[in-house]
Design a protein around this motif. Structure first.
Motif, PDB file in Angstrom:
ATOM      1  N   GLU A 191       1.036  -1.554   0.114  1.00 23.10           N
ATOM      2  CA  GLU A 191       0.303   0.000  -0.149  1.00 23.10           C
ATOM      3  C   GLU A 191       0.327   1.101   0.169  1.00 23.10           C
ATOM      4  N   LEU A 192       2.389   1.377   1.095  1.00 24.40           N
ATOM      5  CA  LEU A 192       2.592   2.163   0.617  1.00 24.40           C
ATOM      6  C   LEU A 192       3.633   2.693  -0.984  1.00 24.40           C
ATOM      7  N   ALA A 193       3.656   1.683  -1.105  1.00 25.67           N
ATOM      8  CA  ALA A 193       4.883   1.011  -2.399  1.00 25.67           C
ATOM      9  C   ALA A 193       3.382   2.273  -3.387  1.00 25.67           C
ATOM     10  N   VAL A 194       2.540   2.097  -3.737  1.00 29.27           N
ATOM     11  CA  VAL A 194       1.607   2.276  -4.666  1.00 29.27           C
ATOM     12  C   VAL A 194       0.447   3.670  -4.065  1.00 29.27           C
ATOM     13  N   LYS A 205       2.386   9.948  -1.557  1.00 29.94           N
ATOM     14  CA  LYS A 205       2.564  10.865  -2.502  1.00 29.94           C
ATOM     15  C   LYS A 205       4.091  11.338  -2.766  1.00 29.94           C
ATOM     16  N   LEU A 206       5.393  10.780  -2.091  1.00 25.37           N
ATOM     17  CA  LEU A 206       6.501  11.094  -1.967  1.00 25.37           C
ATOM     18  C   LEU A 206       7.331   9.864  -3.262  1.00 25.37           C
ATOM     19  N   GLY A 207       6.130   8.765  -3.734  1.00 28.93           N
ATOM     20  CA  GLY A 207       6.646   7.960  -4.497  1.00 28.93           C
ATOM     21  C   GLY A 207       6.419   8.241  -5.822  1.00 28.93           C
ATOM     22  N   ASP A 208       7.594   7.855  -6.119  1.00 31.58           N
ATOM     23  CA  ASP A 208       7.880   8.300  -8.165  1.00 31.58           C
ATOM     24  C   ASP A 208       6.340   7.813  -9.563  1.00 31.58           C
ATOM     25  N   ALA A 263       6.025   7.812 -12.437  1.00 30.51           N
ATOM     26  CA  ALA A 263       6.376   6.268 -13.148  1.00 30.51           C
ATOM     27  C   ALA A 263       6.502   4.659 -13.202  1.00 30.51           C
ATOM     28  N   ALA A 264       7.399   4.718 -11.832  1.00 31.69           N
ATOM     29  CA  ALA A 264       7.796   3.578 -11.036  1.00 31.69           C
ATOM     30  C   ALA A 264       6.505   3.597 -10.476  1.00 31.69           C
ATOM     31  N   LYS A 265       5.765   3.719 -10.025  1.00 35.00           N
ATOM     32  CA  LYS A 265       4.093   3.338  -9.398  1.00 35.00           C
ATOM     33  C   LYS A 265       3.818   2.638 -10.747  1.00 35.00           C
ATOM     34  N   GLU A 266       3.502   3.269 -11.495  1.00 35.15           N
ATOM     35  CA  GLU A 266       2.681   2.543 -12.383  1.00 35.15           C
ATOM     36  C   GLU A 266       3.276   1.716 -13.254  1.00 35.15           C
ATOM     37  N   SER A 267       4.951   1.001 -12.606  1.00 36.94           N
ATOM     38  CA  SER A 267       5.386  -0.306 -12.991  1.00 36.94           C
ATOM     39  C   SER A 267       5.191  -1.014 -12.431  1.00 36.94           C
ATOM     40  N   LEU A 268       5.535  -0.518 -11.201  1.00 38.43           N
ATOM     41  CA  LEU A 268       4.634  -1.899 -10.264  1.00 38.43           C
ATOM     42  C   LEU A 268       3.553  -2.096 -10.253  1.00 38.43           C
ATOM     43  N   VAL A 269       2.166  -1.418 -10.631  1.00 34.17           N
ATOM     44  CA  VAL A 269       1.421  -2.315 -11.211  1.00 34.17           C
ATOM     45  C   VAL A 269       1.735  -3.178 -11.856  1.00 34.17           C
ATOM     46  N   GLY A 270       1.584  -2.660 -13.007  1.00 29.72           N
ATOM     47  CA  GLY A 270       2.031  -4.012 -14.334  1.00 29.72           C
ATOM     48  C   GLY A 270       2.658  -5.198 -14.534  1.00 29.72           C
ATOM     49  N   ALA A 271       3.540  -4.708 -13.547  1.00 34.55           N
ATOM     50  CA  ALA A 271       4.371  -6.438 -13.259  1.00 34.55           C
ATOM     51  C   ALA A 271       3.064  -7.266 -11.731  1.00 34.55           C
ATOM     52  N   LEU A 272       2.406  -6.339 -10.890  1.00 37.72           N
ATOM     53  CA  LEU A 272       1.805  -6.919 -10.249  1.00 37.72           C
ATOM     54  C   LEU A 272       0.353  -7.339 -11.507  1.00 37.72           C
ATOM     55  N   LEU A 273      -0.312  -6.427 -12.147  1.00 41.08           N
ATOM     56  CA  LEU A 273      -1.282  -6.941 -12.287  1.00 41.08           C
ATOM     57  C   LEU A 273      -1.261  -7.835 -14.260  1.00 41.08           C
ATOM     58  N   ASN A 274      -0.358  -7.736 -14.602  1.00 40.11           N
ATOM     59  CA  ASN A 274       0.027  -7.935 -16.086  1.00 40.11           C
ATOM     60  C   ASN A 274      -0.411  -9.477 -15.872  1.00 40.11           C
ATOM     61  N   HIS A 279      -3.924   4.580 -14.046  1.00 41.27           N
ATOM     62  CA  HIS A 279      -3.893   6.544 -14.220  1.00 41.27           C
ATOM     63  C   HIS A 279      -3.812   6.735 -12.610  1.00 41.27           C
ATOM     64  N   LEU A 280      -5.018   6.043 -11.897  1.00 42.80           N
ATOM     65  CA  LEU A 280      -5.051   6.249 -10.121  1.00 42.80           C
ATOM     66  C   LEU A 280      -3.495   6.424  -9.760  1.00 42.80           C
ATOM     67  N   VAL A 281      -2.763   5.782  -9.425  1.00 39.13           N
ATOM     68  CA  VAL A 281      -1.381   6.049  -7.905  1.00 39.13           C
ATOM     69  C   VAL A 281      -0.673   6.437  -9.274  1.00 39.13           C
ATOM     70  N   ARG A 282      -1.293   7.027 -10.540  1.00 33.17           N
ATOM     71  CA  ARG A 282      -0.101   7.971 -10.644  1.00 33.17           C
ATOM     72  C   ARG A 282      -0.612   9.665 -10.411  1.00 33.17           C
ATOM     73  N   GLN A 283      -1.824   9.967 -10.685  1.00 33.65           N
ATOM     74  CA  GLN A 283      -2.606  11.152 -10.236  1.00 33.65           C
ATOM     75  C   GLN A 283      -3.948  10.790  -9.669  1.00 33.65           C
ATOM     76  N   PRO A 284      -3.259  10.546  -8.419  1.00 36.72           N
ATOM     77  CA  PRO A 284      -4.849   9.840  -6.913  1.00 36.72           C
ATOM     78  C   PRO A 284      -4.918  11.549  -6.568  1.00 36.72           C
TER      79      PRO A 284
END
Length: 211
Positions: free
Chosen positions: A106-109, A112-115, A117-128, A141-146
């Motif tokens: 939850e902290l990773a995705v 507010k301080l997370g990058d 692009a890194a959040k998007e990459s993590l979501v892609g790895a988790l849901l692919n 989108h949601l994790v990139r622009q909350p």
């Protein structure tokens, strides 16, 4: 593709307070706004650009409302493009349950301080390979622009939009043990008498004694 194009436009607008002000200025001429959209978002396909022009020419009480409008239209479009056999609210609910079960995830995705692009990459790895392309695009989108919202609220909001687009309501049911298929059908039928078409999401909590 149109949904992803609108999400991308939302990122550009969200990163520029000056652009947000220009696009939501109620005193500005609509033709001038259309020219601004064409200049900045000329690479978008015509359908997405027309939708964006329609949105910026609406009346918004504050700039952040425009971003919310772009997000909602994009989510609705994405839900219309998915195969009917795909249960997008269930995919979003499953991701939300996975995130809420791990403080580290939850902290990773959601940090507010997370990058972004890194959040998007993590979501892609988790849901692919586990969810539809439409659900993947929405979660990224949601994790990139909350916009200040918590991940659980973001996912519930998206699920509500999708259900509304298909004239449905989502019921979240907390149970001690998973319901059988027959129990789900009976529960949906009972809820439908009052609320119309209903999707049921289950939260299994062994501490629930009964009911």
């Amino acid at each position: 593709a149109a949904a992803e194009a609108l999400f991308s436009a939302g990122y550009v607008i969200g990163d520029s307070a000056q652009l947000q002000t220009a696009l939501t200025d109620t005193s500005a001429d609509s033709a001038a706004k259309d020219r601004l959209v064409k200049t900045i978002f000329g690479s978008l396909d015509s359908d997405a650009r027309d939708l964006l022009s329609g949105l910026v020419n609406g009346r918004w009480s504050k700039p952040s409302d425009l971003l919310g409008g772009i997000e909602e239209i994009a989510i609705r479009i994405a839900s219309l493009s998915v195969d009917p056999s795909v249960d997008m609210p269930a995919e979003l609910f499953a991701f939300g349950a996975a995130v809420s079960s791990s403080a580290e995830l939850e902290l990773a995705v959601a940090s507010k301080l997370g990058d972004p692009a890194a959040k998007e990459s993590l979501v892609g790895a988790l849901l692919n390979g586990k969810v539809s392309a439409q659900t993947m695009a929405i979660v990224k989108h949601l994790v990139r622009q909350p916009r200040g919202r918590r991940i659980g609220a973001l996912l519930r909001h998206a699920s509500g939009i999708i259900a509304d687009q298909h004239a449905q309501t989502i019921a979240t049911v907390t149970v001690a043990t998973p319901l059988t298929d027959a129990q789900v059908v009976r529960l949906q039928a009972g809820l439908a008498k009052k609320y119309g078409a209903v999707r049921v999401n289950q939260v299994v909590d062994p501490s629930v004694i009964g009911g």
